[in-house]
Design a protein around this motif. Structure first.
Motif, short mmCIF file in Angstrom:
data_model
loop_
_atom_site.label_atom_id
_atom_site.label_comp_id
_atom_site.label_asym_id
_atom_site.label_seq_id
_atom_site.Cartn_x
_atom_site.Cartn_y
_atom_site.Cartn_z
N ILE A 1 40.43 29.74 34.81
CA ILE A 1 40.60 30.91 35.78
C ILE A 1 42.55 30.27 36.06
CG2 ILE A 1 40.91 32.04 37.97
CD1 ILE A 1 38.06 31.89 37.64
N VAL A 2 42.79 29.46 37.03
CA VAL A 2 43.90 28.78 36.84
C VAL A 2 44.84 28.72 35.17
CG1 VAL A 2 45.58 26.94 38.19
CG2 VAL A 2 43.50 27.51 39.22
N GLU A 3 44.57 28.32 34.66
CA GLU A 3 45.23 28.59 33.05
C GLU A 3 44.88 29.99 32.41
OE1 GLU A 3 43.80 25.66 31.13
OE2 GLU A 3 44.80 24.35 32.21
N GLY A 4 45.08 30.69 33.22
CA GLY A 4 44.56 32.51 32.94
C GLY A 4 43.87 32.82 31.26
N HIS A 5 43.16 31.53 31.53
CA HIS A 5 42.01 31.94 30.11
C HIS A 5 40.54 33.10 30.98
CE1 HIS A 5 44.60 29.16 28.41
NE2 HIS A 5 44.26 27.99 28.81
N CYS A 6 41.16 34.20 31.24
CA CYS A 6 40.14 35.11 31.75
C CYS A 6 40.26 36.26 32.04
CB CYS A 6 40.04 34.45 33.28
SG CYS A 6 41.59 34.73 33.83
N GLN A 7 39.67 37.25 31.77
CA GLN A 7 39.50 38.88 31.91
C GLN A 7 39.05 39.82 32.82
OE1 GLN A 7 39.85 39.67 27.24
NE2 GLN A 7 40.71 41.30 27.47
N PRO A 8 39.55 40.50 32.84
CA PRO A 8 38.71 41.90 34.30
C PRO A 8 38.05 42.33 33.53
CG PRO A 8 41.60 41.57 34.42
CD PRO A 8 41.12 40.93 32.97
N PHE A 9 36.92 43.12 33.56
CA PHE A 9 36.15 43.75 33.26
C PHE A 9 35.23 44.62 34.18
CE2 PHE A 9 36.47 41.56 29.93
CZ PHE A 9 37.51 42.64 28.36
N GLY A 10 35.63 45.75 34.15
CA GLY A 10 34.10 46.75 35.53
C GLY A 10 34.24 48.33 35.32
#
Ligand SMILES: [Zn+2]
Ligand SMILES: [Zn+2]
Length: 220
Positions: A185-194
């Motif tokens: 998460i800190v490194e930005g390896h994440c994506q929001p959905f919803g």
């Protein structure tokens, strides 16, 4: 590996939530999640208790009431005190080894940070599935994430079991562990959905809450 996690869920350890530890795991599994963050208001005890009692991957956290608005702290091992400014709260979260998330920054009727979101945060909750007005809050949070170069995450802010998983983050983590998720998460390896929680589920939550209050009233 990809981990699908709802990063903002309240359990009965928050006085305003109906989600029991059993509900939490049941609905998280039912919605196809691999992990769920327990983020009760100003307390951490429940998150660790629940994590001990289940094999399901629980990310221990809390939602801190800073004097500037609510802040979600993940992967912390000590209670972050309420009432400090956003800047100081983020500092304290970092000292505790945690991840600081600006949750629902542009939602009405909630303790939202608005212009207090700053670059020292690790991430911004771009999608809060119970945000109102939904589209506008997502758009504003996206713009802030872009401007401050913050990671983007999503969570439901669920207070009722069936709401879990309407907001979720897909995280590219090295392994299915809390540490690896926090690092990603800190490194930005994440994506929001919803998508927004359906109105009927919010209504059901209110009905359940009234029922629970009535029961308490009758028994006292
Ligand atoms: Zn909040
Ligand atoms: Zn919340």
């Amino acid at each position: 590996m990809q981990i699908k996690a709802d990063l903002h869920v309240h359990t009965t350890y928050s006085k305003d939530s109906l989600i029991t530890p059993k509900d939490l795991v049941y609905y998280a599994k039912k919605r196809g999640l691999n992990a769920v963050a327990v983020t009760d208001h100003n307390q951490l005890e429940g998150a660790y208790k629940i994590a001990k009692e289940t094999d399901f991957l629980i990310i221990p956290g809390m939602e801190v009431s800073s004097s500037d608005g609510h802040i979600v702290a993940l992967n912390i091992h000590e209670l972050i005190p309420r009432g400090f400014s956003a800047v100081e709260t983020v500092e304290r979260i970092h000292k505790a080894g945690g991840v600081a998330i600006a949750c629902h920054p542009y939602v009405q009727f909630k303790g939202c940070l608005r212009e207090k979101v700053c670059a020292t945060f690790d991430a911004i909750e771009v999608i809060n599935a119970r945000a109102f007005p939904f589209k506008n809050s997502v758009k504003k949070a996206e713009e802030t994430a872009e401007r401050l170069k913050l990671s983007r995450v999503a969570g439901t802010d669920a207070h009722y079991g069936p709401q879990i998983g309407y907001g979720y983050t897909v995280i590219e983590a090295a392994e299915p562990s809390v540490e690896a998720i926090a690092k990603a998460i800190v490194e930005g390896h994440c994506q929001p959905f919803g998508q927004p929680v359906p109105f009927t589920l919010n209504l059901q939550q209110e009905l359940q809450r009234v029922k629970r209050m009535a029961k308490k009233f009758i028994h006292t």
